[in-house]
Design a protein around this motif. Structure first.
Motif, PDB file in Angstrom:
ATOM      1  N   MET A 111       0.825  -1.218   0.010  1.00 24.10           N
ATOM      2  CA  MET A 111      -0.198   0.130  -0.033  1.00 24.10           C
ATOM      3  C   MET A 111       0.879   1.290   0.079  1.00 24.10           C
ATOM      4  O   MET A 111       0.339   2.244  -0.558  1.00 24.10           O
ATOM      5  CB  MET A 111      -0.748   0.118   1.221  1.00 24.10           C
ATOM      6  CG  MET A 111      -1.878  -1.110   1.233  1.00 24.10           C
ATOM      7  SD  MET A 111      -3.215  -1.062  -0.366  1.00 24.10           S
ATOM      8  CE  MET A 111      -3.812   0.498  -0.133  1.00 24.10           C
ATOM      9  N   SER A 112       2.155   1.211   0.527  1.00 26.55           N
ATOM     10  CA  SER A 112       2.902   2.229   0.435  1.00 26.55           C
ATOM     11  C   SER A 112       3.440   2.585  -0.651  1.00 26.55           C
ATOM     12  O   SER A 112       3.620   3.752  -1.305  1.00 26.55           O
ATOM     13  CB  SER A 112       4.137   2.070   1.687  1.00 26.55           C
ATOM     14  OG  SER A 112       3.560   2.003   3.043  1.00 26.55           O
ATOM     15  N   TRP A 113       3.828   1.541  -1.529  1.00 23.74           N
ATOM     16  CA  TRP A 113       4.367   1.704  -2.728  1.00 23.74           C
ATOM     17  C   TRP A 113       3.103   2.064  -3.739  1.00 23.74           C
ATOM     18  O   TRP A 113       3.317   2.899  -4.497  1.00 23.74           O
ATOM     19  CB  TRP A 113       4.914   0.511  -3.292  1.00 23.74           C
ATOM     20  CG  TRP A 113       6.066   0.189  -2.658  1.00 23.74           C
ATOM     21  CD1 TRP A 113       6.372  -1.155  -1.798  1.00 23.74           C
ATOM     22  CD2 TRP A 113       7.437   0.771  -3.047  1.00 23.74           C
ATOM     23  NE1 TRP A 113       7.517  -1.198  -1.240  1.00 23.74           N
ATOM     24  CE2 TRP A 113       8.331  -0.243  -2.074  1.00 23.74           C
ATOM     25  CE3 TRP A 113       8.055   1.732  -3.732  1.00 23.74           C
ATOM     26  CZ2 TRP A 113       9.616   0.343  -2.068  1.00 23.74           C
ATOM     27  CZ3 TRP A 113       9.225   1.997  -3.730  1.00 23.74           C
ATOM     28  CH2 TRP A 113       9.969   1.417  -2.877  1.00 23.74           C
ATOM     29  N   LYS A 114       2.009   1.673  -3.480  1.00 23.78           N
ATOM     30  CA  LYS A 114       0.905   2.287  -4.363  1.00 23.78           C
ATOM     31  C   LYS A 114       0.588   3.802  -4.047  1.00 23.78           C
ATOM     32  O   LYS A 114       0.508   4.436  -5.011  1.00 23.78           O
ATOM     33  CB  LYS A 114      -0.512   1.465  -3.699  1.00 23.78           C
ATOM     34  CG  LYS A 114      -1.665   1.666  -4.604  1.00 23.78           C
ATOM     35  CD  LYS A 114      -2.779   0.944  -4.083  1.00 23.78           C
ATOM     36  CE  LYS A 114      -3.990   1.357  -5.163  1.00 23.78           C
ATOM     37  NZ  LYS A 114      -4.527   2.531  -4.641  1.00 23.78           N
ATOM     38  N   ARG A 115       0.780   4.232  -2.832  1.00 17.60           N
ATOM     39  CA  ARG A 115       0.390   5.561  -2.375  1.00 17.60           C
ATOM     40  C   ARG A 115       1.876   6.322  -2.941  1.00 17.60           C
ATOM     41  O   ARG A 115       1.432   7.588  -3.681  1.00 17.60           O
ATOM     42  CB  ARG A 115       0.603   5.943  -1.008  1.00 17.60           C
ATOM     43  CG  ARG A 115      -0.959   5.493  -0.396  1.00 17.60           C
ATOM     44  CD  ARG A 115      -0.968   5.979   0.843  1.00 17.60           C
ATOM     45  NE  ARG A 115      -0.159   5.353   1.995  1.00 17.60           N
ATOM     46  CZ  ARG A 115      -0.151   4.109   2.752  1.00 17.60           C
ATOM     47  NH1 ARG A 115      -1.260   3.421   2.664  1.00 17.60           N
ATOM     48  NH2 ARG A 115       0.815   3.620   3.411  1.00 17.60           N
ATOM     49  N   LEU A 116       2.905   5.930  -3.152  1.00 21.01           N
ATOM     50  CA  LEU A 116       3.920   6.487  -3.686  1.00 21.01           C
ATOM     51  C   LEU A 116       3.893   6.969  -5.271  1.00 21.01           C
ATOM     52  O   LEU A 116       4.170   7.748  -5.722  1.00 21.01           O
ATOM     53  CB  LEU A 116       5.322   5.898  -3.220  1.00 21.01           C
ATOM     54  CG  LEU A 116       6.666   6.380  -3.910  1.00 21.01           C
ATOM     55  CD1 LEU A 116       6.856   7.868  -3.107  1.00 21.01           C
ATOM     56  CD2 LEU A 116       7.957   5.592  -3.489  1.00 21.01           C
ATOM     57  N   SER A 117       3.380   5.716  -5.781  1.00 28.43           N
ATOM     58  CA  SER A 117       3.279   5.932  -7.056  1.00 28.43           C
ATOM     59  C   SER A 117       2.104   6.702  -7.537  1.00 28.43           C
ATOM     60  O   SER A 117       2.255   7.444  -8.621  1.00 28.43           O
ATOM     61  CB  SER A 117       2.962   4.349  -7.780  1.00 28.43           C
ATOM     62  OG  SER A 117       1.851   3.913  -7.305  1.00 28.43           O
TER      63      SER A 117
END
Length: 212
Positions: free
Chosen positions: A48-54
């Protein structure tokens, strides 16, 4: 049962022919997995952190295009470097040494004829063992004739390796010491290529002399 065997052969051939690409791909996947695991352990970056970053990167309006171009250039250089390594591994750029190529061809040929002889004698022995309760003189005679034929084929091929005649010397090296690909694949599938054997001329010469 035949379908399972065919599928197993197809999978084996696929991995045998494309193992460099498969190894590189597996290495890249392993590196990516290790990096994601490190980020999750150290910085608590889950999916989820990578999703928010993208999403944040995609929605950002103040993009530094110079830094982006630099990063893309570095990525392109890395991709070209890895591609060059893979291409060089699969297709050597420079001409190889003729003597080394000849030695490799002769070694493959010697290994093939030795393993083929072992495989044929092994099959003959297996047939006798399977019929050990009902063996007769006829079975032993047939086994002896089969062994004689297997040894004769070996001596015929080994003679080209040890004592090539004038007409054979004039032929291309691949024609003299050619290996049947289907027989070689069969020997690999049956596990004979895992046998530790000596393929030097001395070994072939000693077997050639002993098989008279």
């Amino acid at each position: 049962m035949n379908l399972v065997r065919i599928m197993r052969v197809l999978v084996h051939e696929f991995f045998y022919q494309h193992y460099p690409f498969i190894s590189v791909l597996c290495s890249l996947v392993a590196l990516a997995t290790a990096y994601l695991h490190y980020e999750w352990k150290v910085h608590n970056y889950d999916l989820m952190s990578w999703k928010r970053l993208s999403e944040a990167c995609c929605s950002a309006t103040d993009v530094d295009y110079f830094q982006l171009c630099v990063l893309l250039t570095i990525l392109l250089i890395n991709v070209l470097f890895v591609s060059l390594i893979v291409a060089t591994y699969l297709h050597p750029l420079g001409p190889r040494d003729t003597e080394l190529t000849l030695l490799e061809i002769k070694d493959r040929y010697a290994r093939f004829i030795l393993l083929r002889l072992i495989a044929r004698l092994d099959r003959i022995q297996s047939k006798l063992s399977a019929k050990r309760k009902s063996l007769s003189l006829h079975h032993y005679t047939r086994a002896h004739n089969s062994m004689v034929k297997a040894v004769a084929v070996f001596r015929k091929d080994a003679r080209k390796l040890l004592l090539p005649n004038e007409s054979e010397i004039m032929q291309p090296i691949e024609d003299i010491y050619g290996v049947a690909d289907d027989e070689e694949r069969a020997l690999r599938r049956e596990g004979y290529f895992k046998l530790p054997i000596d393929t030097t001329d001395a070994t072939v010469k000693s077997l050639f002399a002993a098989a008279k």
